[in-house]
Design a protein around this motif. Structure first.
Motif, PDB file in Angstrom:
ATOM      1  N   GLU A 150      -6.073  -9.207  -0.176  1.00 37.69           N
ATOM      2  CA  GLU A 150      -5.735  -9.070  -1.600  1.00 37.69           C
ATOM      3  C   GLU A 150      -4.245  -8.800  -1.797  1.00 37.69           C
ATOM      4  N   MET A 169       0.834  -1.214   0.000  1.00 36.60           N
ATOM      5  CA  MET A 169       0.000   0.000   0.000  1.00 36.60           C
ATOM      6  C   MET A 169       0.866   1.260   0.000  1.00 36.60           C
ATOM      7  N   PHE A 182      -5.958   5.722   1.287  1.00 35.82           N
ATOM      8  CA  PHE A 182      -6.917   4.933   2.063  1.00 35.82           C
ATOM      9  C   PHE A 182      -7.098   5.548   3.457  1.00 35.82           C
ATOM     10  N   ARG A 195      -5.927   2.306  -3.391  1.00 42.18           N
ATOM     11  CA  ARG A 195      -5.394   1.432  -2.333  1.00 42.18           C
ATOM     12  C   ARG A 195      -4.115   1.982  -1.725  1.00 42.18           C
ATOM     13  N   SER A 241     -12.969  -3.140   5.378  1.00 41.18           N
ATOM     14  CA  SER A 241     -12.398  -2.815   4.055  1.00 41.18           C
ATOM     15  C   SER A 241     -10.886  -2.970   4.077  1.00 41.18           C
ATOM     16  N   LEU A 254      -8.488  -5.522   1.869  1.00 30.87           N
ATOM     17  CA  LEU A 254      -7.315  -5.063   1.121  1.00 30.87           C
ATOM     18  C   LEU A 254      -6.075  -5.869   1.503  1.00 30.87           C
TER      19      LEU A 254
END
Length: 200
Positions: A68, A22, A36, A31, A61, A65
């Motif tokens: 992922e 990130m 964020f 992202r 959320s 992330l």
């Protein structure tokens, strides 16, 4: 709980990987770490009854992330149970600036421990024995007559959960955590709010 997790725990390793990714993403990517984090700084409700549900959606959320970006599809965001262990979690300071979970935290010095009157069992027991949601999770704004988004930014009253363990832990850590607009730029923010969500 972070308590008892080794610095190399698979979920902590996944968290470090996700935060590192990130932080490396361009600002044009939603992202991106700061982008964020800015969602919280711009939109988070405090001092009203949206405080808990809004933050639950925000940390969920973040957890998605992390799944992922870390490549660990079963990643689960750990929580910092500051009542069971009021010391600052070692995984967030180990390695200093080389650690993606590190942030400048003026309040966290060697021997840091949150005070009992902030996070101790008596405080948490009193909060958990609140008679209803508004006594527990902060009150609705005066005159609220619907669920339109405008009410998320209007002030009700903060209850002990919000002003004591929530606010007090933010202030005790210092740095980004002590400023609403920047708090979510510190990775410990998510473990702190995960514990608040667990208490809810």
């Amino acid at each position: 709980s972070i308590r008892g997790m080794s610095v190399n725990d698979p979920d902590l390793a996944a968290l470090r990987r996700a935060v590192e990714v990130m932080r490396s993403l361009p600002l044009s990517d939603p992202r991106n770490w700061n982008r964020f984090a800015d969602i919280h700084g711009l939109l988070c409700p405090h001092s009203n009854w949206y405080f808990l549900p809004w933050h639950r959606a925000y940390i969920a959320s973040f957890e998605m992330l992390c799944r992922e970006l870390s490549g660990k599809p079963d990643f689960a965001l750990p929580y910092w149970d500051w009542t069971a262990d009021p010391r600052f979690p070692a995984a967030f300071v180990a390695g200093n600036r080389a650690n993606p979970l590190y942030d400048v935290r003026p309040g966290v010095a060697r021997g840091f421990e949150l005070a009992d009157d902030m996070v101790g069992p008596q405080v948490i027991s009193r909060i958990l024995n609140s008679p209803d949601f508004e006594a527990f999770g902060s009150t609705r704004p005066d005159g609220q007559n619907g669920i339109a988004r405008q009410w998320q930014q209007r002030l009700g009253s903060r209850t002990e959960l919000e002003f004591n363990p929530h606010d007090a832990v933010h202030q005790a850590i210092g740095g980004n955590m002590a400023t609403v607009n920047l708090a979510s730029r510190d990775p410990i923010f998510y473990m702190h709010h995960c514990n608040l969500d667990r208490l809810w």
